[in-house]
Design a protein around this motif. Sequence first.
Motif, PDB file in Angstrom:
ATOM      1  N   HIS A 121     -54.192 -67.966   6.155  1.00 50.62           N
ATOM      2  CA  HIS A 121     -54.292 -68.097   7.597  1.00 50.62           C
ATOM      3  C   HIS A 121     -53.661 -69.391   8.131  1.00 50.62           C
ATOM      4  CE1 HIS A 121     -57.213 -64.796   7.167  1.00 50.62           C
ATOM      5  NE2 HIS A 121     -56.909 -64.546   8.440  1.00 50.62           N
ATOM      6  N   PHE A 122     -53.093 -70.207   7.239  1.00 53.96           N
ATOM      7  CA  PHE A 122     -52.412 -71.444   7.652  1.00 53.96           C
ATOM      8  C   PHE A 122     -51.362 -71.746   6.589  1.00 53.96           C
ATOM      9  CE2 PHE A 122     -52.366 -76.186   8.399  1.00 53.96           C
ATOM     10  CZ  PHE A 122     -51.834 -76.108   9.680  1.00 53.96           C
ATOM     11  N   GLN A 123     -50.174 -71.148   6.760  1.00 55.69           N
ATOM     12  CA  GLN A 123     -49.205 -71.087   5.673  1.00 55.69           C
ATOM     13  C   GLN A 123     -48.169 -72.203   5.669  1.00 55.69           C
ATOM     14  OE1 GLN A 123     -47.692 -67.015   5.215  1.00 55.69           O
ATOM     15  NE2 GLN A 123     -49.716 -66.182   5.666  1.00 55.69           N
ATOM     16  N   GLN A 124     -48.088 -73.003   6.735  1.00 58.02           N
ATOM     17  CA  GLN A 124     -47.255 -74.221   6.758  1.00 58.02           C
ATOM     18  C   GLN A 124     -45.801 -73.955   6.346  1.00 58.02           C
ATOM     19  OE1 GLN A 124     -48.583 -77.510   7.547  1.00 58.02           O
ATOM     20  NE2 GLN A 124     -50.331 -77.846   6.218  1.00 58.02           N
ATOM     21  N   ALA A 125     -45.205 -72.908   6.915  1.00 57.16           N
ATOM     22  CA  ALA A 125     -43.860 -72.496   6.508  1.00 57.16           C
ATOM     23  C   ALA A 125     -42.821 -73.589   6.719  1.00 57.16           C
ATOM     24  CB  ALA A 125     -43.456 -71.229   7.253  1.00 57.16           C
ATOM     25  N   ALA A 126     -42.853 -74.271   7.862  1.00 57.82           N
ATOM     26  CA  ALA A 126     -41.826 -75.283   8.146  1.00 57.82           C
ATOM     27  C   ALA A 126     -41.916 -76.448   7.163  1.00 57.82           C
ATOM     28  CB  ALA A 126     -41.971 -75.783   9.580  1.00 57.82           C
ATOM     29  N   LEU A 127     -43.131 -76.901   6.866  1.00 59.72           N
ATOM     30  CA  LEU A 127     -43.297 -78.011   5.932  1.00 59.72           C
ATOM     31  C   LEU A 127     -42.881 -77.592   4.524  1.00 59.72           C
ATOM     32  CD1 LEU A 127     -44.165 -80.887   5.416  1.00 59.72           C
ATOM     33  CD2 LEU A 127     -46.556 -80.136   5.375  1.00 59.72           C
ATOM     34  N   ARG A 128     -43.209 -76.356   4.142  1.00 59.39           N
ATOM     35  CA  ARG A 128     -42.793 -75.865   2.823  1.00 59.39           C
ATOM     36  C   ARG A 128     -41.276 -75.797   2.715  1.00 59.39           C
ATOM     37  NH1 ARG A 128     -46.047 -70.512   2.833  1.00 59.39           N
ATOM     38  NH2 ARG A 128     -44.646 -69.968   1.123  1.00 59.39           N
ATOM     39  N   THR A 129     -40.607 -75.444   3.785  1.00 61.25           N
ATOM     40  CA  THR A 129     -39.144 -75.411   3.775  1.00 61.25           C
ATOM     41  C   THR A 129     -38.578 -76.809   3.545  1.00 61.25           C
ATOM     42  OG1 THR A 129     -39.052 -73.474   5.208  1.00 61.25           O
ATOM     43  CG2 THR A 129     -37.099 -74.873   5.149  1.00 61.25           C
ATOM     44  N   PHE A 130     -39.175 -77.806   4.202  1.00 58.83           N
ATOM     45  CA  PHE A 130     -38.755 -79.194   3.985  1.00 58.83           C
ATOM     46  C   PHE A 130     -38.984 -79.580   2.522  1.00 58.83           C
ATOM     47  CE2 PHE A 130     -39.478 -83.729   3.687  1.00 58.83           C
ATOM     48  CZ  PHE A 130     -38.475 -84.271   4.487  1.00 58.83           C
ATOM     49  N   HIS A 131     -40.135 -79.226   1.979  1.00 58.41           N
ATOM     50  CA  HIS A 131     -40.430 -79.518   0.573  1.00 58.41           C
ATOM     51  C   HIS A 131     -39.360 -78.919  -0.336  1.00 58.41           C
ATOM     52  CE1 HIS A 131     -45.063 -79.961   1.354  1.00 58.41           C
ATOM     53  NE2 HIS A 131     -44.360 -80.964   1.842  1.00 58.41           N
ATOM     54  N   ASP A 132     -39.056 -77.648  -0.116  1.00 57.80           N
ATOM     55  CA  ASP A 132     -38.084 -76.970  -0.974  1.00 57.80           C
ATOM     56  C   ASP A 132     -36.719 -77.650  -0.895  1.00 57.80           C
ATOM     57  OD1 ASP A 132     -40.050 -75.170  -1.669  1.00 57.80           O
ATOM     58  OD2 ASP A 132     -39.335 -73.567  -0.348  1.00 57.80           O
ATOM     59  N   ARG A 133     -36.352 -78.084   0.284  1.00 56.03           N
ATOM     60  CA  ARG A 133     -35.049 -78.724   0.470  1.00 56.03           C
ATOM     61  C   ARG A 133     -34.966 -80.061  -0.262  1.00 56.03           C
ATOM     62  NH1 ARG A 133     -34.918 -78.039   5.609  1.00 56.03           N
ATOM     63  NH2 ARG A 133     -35.379 -80.152   6.351  1.00 56.03           N
ATOM     64  N   HIS A 134     -36.103 -80.724  -0.443  1.00 52.12           N
ATOM     65  CA  HIS A 134     -36.120 -82.045  -1.071  1.00 52.12           C
ATOM     66  C   HIS A 134     -36.692 -82.036  -2.495  1.00 52.12           C
ATOM     67  CE1 HIS A 134     -35.544 -83.130   3.159  1.00 52.12           C
ATOM     68  NE2 HIS A 134     -35.041 -84.254   2.720  1.00 52.12           N
ATOM     69  N   GLY A 135     -37.002 -80.871  -3.021  1.00 51.62           N
ATOM     70  CA  GLY A 135     -37.514 -80.795  -4.386  1.00 51.62           C
ATOM     71  C   GLY A 135     -38.938 -81.285  -4.535  1.00 51.62           C
ATOM     72  N   ILE A 136     -39.739 -81.118  -3.488  1.00 53.16           N
ATOM     73  CA  ILE A 136     -41.148 -81.508  -3.515  1.00 53.16           C
ATOM     74  C   ILE A 136     -41.993 -80.266  -3.774  1.00 53.16           C
ATOM     75  CG2 ILE A 136     -43.058 -82.491  -2.175  1.00 53.16           C
ATOM     76  CD1 ILE A 136     -40.888 -83.898  -0.435  1.00 53.16           C
ATOM     77  N   VAL A 137     -42.863 -80.321  -4.753  1.00 49.49           N
ATOM     78  CA  VAL A 137     -43.752 -79.191  -5.019  1.00 49.49           C
ATOM     79  C   VAL A 137     -44.884 -79.193  -3.992  1.00 49.49           C
ATOM     80  CG1 VAL A 137     -45.495 -78.292  -6.638  1.00 49.49           C
ATOM     81  CG2 VAL A 137     -43.213 -78.936  -7.458  1.00 49.49           C
ATOM     82  N   THR A 138     -45.161 -78.022  -3.438  1.00 51.76           N
ATOM     83  CA  THR A 138     -46.260 -77.868  -2.488  1.00 51.76           C
ATOM     84  C   THR A 138     -47.536 -77.505  -3.248  1.00 51.76           C
ATOM     85  OG1 THR A 138     -44.731 -77.037  -0.800  1.00 51.76           O
ATOM     86  CG2 THR A 138     -47.085 -76.642  -0.452  1.00 51.76           C
ATOM     87  N   GLU A 139     -48.570 -78.317  -3.048  1.00 52.32           N
ATOM     88  CA  GLU A 139     -49.875 -78.045  -3.661  1.00 52.32           C
ATOM     89  C   GLU A 139     -50.874 -77.738  -2.548  1.00 52.32           C
ATOM     90  OE1 GLU A 139     -52.934 -79.923  -6.965  1.00 52.32           O
ATOM     91  OE2 GLU A 139     -51.509 -81.259  -5.958  1.00 52.32           O
ATOM     92  N   SER A 140     -51.606 -76.662  -2.705  1.00 51.79           N
ATOM     93  CA  SER A 140     -52.523 -76.186  -1.660  1.00 51.79           C
ATOM     94  C   SER A 140     -53.946 -76.631  -1.911  1.00 51.79           C
ATOM     95  CB  SER A 140     -52.501 -74.655  -1.607  1.00 51.79           C
ATOM     96  OG  SER A 140     -51.196 -74.145  -1.528  1.00 51.79           O
ATOM     97  N   TRP A 141     -54.492 -77.434  -0.982  1.00 49.04           N
ATOM     98  CA  TRP A 141     -55.941 -77.626  -1.043  1.00 49.04           C
ATOM     99  C   TRP A 141     -56.584 -76.622  -0.100  1.00 49.04           C
ATOM    100  CZ3 TRP A 141     -58.489 -78.941   3.428  1.00 49.04           C
ATOM    101  CH2 TRP A 141     -57.892 -79.776   4.374  1.00 49.04           C
ATOM    102  N   SER A 142     -57.813 -76.266  -0.421  1.00 52.78           N
ATOM    103  CA  SER A 142     -58.500 -75.180   0.281  1.00 52.78           C
ATOM    104  C   SER A 142     -57.661 -73.903   0.259  1.00 52.78           C
ATOM    105  CB  SER A 142     -58.847 -75.572   1.715  1.00 52.78           C
ATOM    106  OG  SER A 142     -59.807 -74.703   2.257  1.00 52.78           O
TER     107      SER A 142
END
Length: 276
Positions: A169-190
């Motif tokens: 219900h809160f997928q943070q698509a724009a931030l994940r796209t930034f992460h992918d572009r910079h090689g940052i792994v996205t870790e989900s709390w909650s």
Amino acid sequence: MSVQVPTRRLNDGRAMPQIGFGVFQLPDAEAPGIVGRALRAGYRSIDTAAIYGNERGVGEAIRAAEVARDDLFVTTKLWNDSQGRDAARRGFDGSLARLGLDRVDLYLIHWPCPDRSLYVETWKALIDLRAEGRARSIGVSNFTTAHLERIIGETGVVPAVNQIELHPHFQQAALRTFHDRHGIVTESWSPLGQGRELADPALARIAEAHGRTPAQVALRWHVENGLVAIPKTATPSRIAENIAVFDFALAPEESAAIARLDQADGRIGPDPESFC
């Protein structure tokens, strides 16, 4: 246990399990038993923080476990009152002492606290800790795109991980796209939305089709999207359930149905722009 948990490769070359065990709100006295159970169930990644008040119990569980230290991935986080270059080093030393370890696998700045404007200075302290080998990987938590751009721009060092609130219900698509572009792994709390996802009708229908639970469907969604998830539970059956998500797959239409659950106002926790 022989659970084979897939990993995500970090930008520093190290690997991080995609499902870990979160210990938020777990009392220190209960941590040895519950974390020990999680390790026996096959978890190899444990996520704690200075503010959780349970680093001692987590460390006790790690030392008692019949698992080699090199096979574990231990994360802890720097609390807001320890930001600043010297304070961050003291905060890290305190966490290491409570854990009873000589290093952690991942060390995170817990919140950016932008009003204090110390997170760049704090990030430089983490860079030093990584160079010393006491924090094998370093990252951040709850950082927005603007916060990430600033620390990367001022230090040239890209975080390995950004741990953020993220669930269907809160997928943070724009931030994940930034992460992918910079090689940052996205870790989900909650990753289960503090239990909200367990009552969602769409997830329930998908779970029924697979003979699974809504929690397993939500966590499978995280895995298939390349996310790292750290569900927290003290219930023995759910400790086992949450890691049993690697022997089924979501159909394209099921993934699409979960994508439609995203809500712009789906945030449950604090806003990183104002919380400190």
